[in-house]
Design a protein around this motif. Structure first.
Motif, PDB file in Angstrom:
ATOM      1  N   GLU A  71       0.434  -1.090  -0.091  1.00  0.00           N
ATOM      2  CA  GLU A  71      -0.053   0.042  -0.135  1.00  0.00           C
ATOM      3  C   GLU A  71       1.014   1.518   0.082  1.00  0.00           C
ATOM      4  O   GLU A  71       0.389   1.962  -0.971  1.00  0.00           O
ATOM      5  CB  GLU A  71      -0.822   0.223   0.705  1.00  0.00           C
ATOM      6  N   ASP A 117      -1.406  -5.227   2.353  1.00  0.00           N
ATOM      7  CA  ASP A 117      -1.657  -4.367   2.937  1.00  0.00           C
ATOM      8  C   ASP A 117      -0.725  -4.059   5.055  1.00  0.00           C
ATOM      9  O   ASP A 117      -1.751  -4.736   6.068  1.00  0.00           O
ATOM     10  CB  ASP A 117      -3.485  -3.918   3.375  1.00  0.00           C
ATOM     11  N   ASP A 158      -3.773  -2.472   7.618  1.00  0.00           N
ATOM     12  CA  ASP A 158      -5.113  -2.058   7.536  1.00  0.00           C
ATOM     13  C   ASP A 158      -5.533  -0.627   8.700  1.00  0.00           C
ATOM     14  O   ASP A 158      -6.123  -2.097  10.231  1.00  0.00           O
ATOM     15  CB  ASP A 158      -6.444  -2.606   6.876  1.00  0.00           C
ATOM     16  N   HIS A 196     -12.892   9.596   1.376  1.00  0.00           N
ATOM     17  CA  HIS A 196     -12.189   9.672   0.593  1.00  0.00           C
ATOM     18  C   HIS A 196     -12.988   9.913  -0.839  1.00  0.00           C
ATOM     19  O   HIS A 196     -12.251  10.415  -2.039  1.00  0.00           O
ATOM     20  CB  HIS A 196     -11.216   9.203  -0.056  1.00  0.00           C
ATOM     21  N   HIS A 203     -14.921   0.951  -2.214  1.00  0.00           N
ATOM     22  CA  HIS A 203     -12.905   1.635  -3.586  1.00  0.00           C
ATOM     23  C   HIS A 203     -13.411  -0.068  -4.002  1.00  0.00           C
ATOM     24  O   HIS A 203     -13.844  -1.064  -3.768  1.00  0.00           O
ATOM     25  CB  HIS A 203     -11.736   1.727  -3.436  1.00  0.00           C
ATOM     26  N   ASN A 204     -12.204  -0.081  -4.789  1.00  0.00           N
ATOM     27  CA  ASN A 204     -11.528  -1.800  -5.349  1.00  0.00           C
ATOM     28  C   ASN A 204      -9.993  -2.135  -5.017  1.00  0.00           C
ATOM     29  O   ASN A 204      -9.386  -2.301  -5.788  1.00  0.00           O
ATOM     30  CB  ASN A 204     -12.035  -2.038  -6.043  1.00  0.00           C
ATOM     31  N   ASN A 205      -9.652  -1.110  -3.828  1.00  0.00           N
ATOM     32  CA  ASN A 205      -7.719  -0.634  -4.218  1.00  0.00           C
ATOM     33  C   ASN A 205      -7.382  -2.063  -3.019  1.00  0.00           C
ATOM     34  O   ASN A 205      -8.384  -3.166  -2.467  1.00  0.00           O
ATOM     35  CB  ASN A 205      -7.957   0.207  -2.638  1.00  0.00           C
ATOM     36  N   TYR A 242      -5.094  -3.410  -2.160  1.00  0.00           N
ATOM     37  CA  TYR A 242      -4.311  -4.147  -0.975  1.00  0.00           C
ATOM     38  C   TYR A 242      -5.439  -4.235  -0.109  1.00  0.00           C
ATOM     39  O   TYR A 242      -5.045  -4.955   1.168  1.00  0.00           O
ATOM     40  CB  TYR A 242      -3.011  -2.872  -0.374  1.00  0.00           C
ATOM     41  N   ASP A 243      -6.415  -3.629   0.166  1.00  0.00           N
ATOM     42  CA  ASP A 243      -7.893  -3.689   0.901  1.00  0.00           C
ATOM     43  C   ASP A 243      -8.446  -4.972   0.288  1.00  0.00           C
ATOM     44  O   ASP A 243      -9.429  -4.993   1.677  1.00  0.00           O
ATOM     45  CB  ASP A 243      -9.059  -2.428   0.780  1.00  0.00           C
TER      46      ASP A 243
END
Length: 253
Positions: A65, A81, A84, A147, A195-197, A199-200
């Motif tokens: 991340e 991550d 987190d 965000h 979102h679709n990050n 690392y998450d």
């Protein structure tokens, strides 16, 4: 993938030790974006993960991340991550974790998540979903949307309100690691992230899918690295949650 799973667990052990050691120390907050920051524990944990995974699996790329790294859509890449739920951690909340996932040609194939201050670790070797047959029997959680702005954020907040009205209970805890762990542990039956990050999502995607959850985008299509947002649920309420998310799916395109 016994070798890779063992490597992930060993690396997570080291990262968890970093989180525990820094737990009661003062933290320097470095701004990342509006309403978001990292601490020296985030970077120290990522450094440990990168070193440990590089030593045990030198043939696999690395993406973190905080530091980025290898391209995600080809070959084998660890996606991590290191901390987190940084804001939770920095303010003394136990709702935080470490996530390590493995991508193979862009597809999540393995995951390990540890919640050090809740005494919980889950991985992609299995899980114990608690399926339900109706939305009013399920507990559904959403991620933070701090965000996002504009119509997409409005749609996400509206979705949360509808979930709150219709589900048995509603949760928002500020850490994707907690939501994925609770889904496969039976404490919740559905989740939406804002979102679709990678690392998450990567570790949780692999873990949830292995446990029998349905993991998709907001419109119900298979989740990929290019999806605009991520959700997952037990089979019994995935369809009604997709119906609730129609406006969000439209706003996220």
């Amino acid at each position: 993938m016994e070798r890779e799973l063992a490597a992930a667990h060993a690396a997570v052990d080291e990262a968890v030790a970093v989180l525990r050691a820094g737990r009661d120390q003062p933290h320097t907050r470095t701004a990342k974006a509006a309403k978001d920051f990292l601490t020296e524990v985030d970077t120290a944990s990522e450094d440990v993960l990168k070193r440990a995974l590089g030593a045990s699996t030198p043939d696999i790329g690395f993406y973190g991340e905080e530091g980025g790294g290898a391209a995600l859509d080809e070959g084998r890449v660890w996606v991590v991550d290191p901390l987190d739920g940084t804001i939770n951690y920095a303010t003394g909340s136990p709702l935080c974790g470490v996530m390590v996932g493995l991508l193979e040609d862009g597809v999540p194939v393995l995951g390990v998540i540890d919640l050090p201050f809740l005494g919980t670790r889950v991985d992609s070797s299995g899980g114990a979903l608690s399926d339900v047959s109706a939305l009013d029997e399920g507990i559904v959680a959403v991620g933070d949307a701090f965000h996002r702005g504009g119509p997409r954020m409005d749609a996400f907040l509206d979705l949360g309100s509808e979930v709150h009205r219709r589900a048995l209970r509603f949760r928002c805890v500020g850490a994707a690691s907690v939501l994925w762990s609770w889904l496969v542990g039976g404490q919740i039956q559905g989740l939406f992230l804002a979102h679709n990050n990678p690392y998450d999502v990567v570790a949780g995607h692999a873990i949830a899918r292995a446990a029998g959850a349905v993991v998709t985008d907001y419109a119900g299509a298979p989740l990929t690295l290019s999806s605009s947002g991520a959700m997952a649920a037990v089979p019994g309420i995935h369809a009604p949650l997709i119906d609730l998310a129609a406006d969000l799916a439209a706003a996220a395109t």
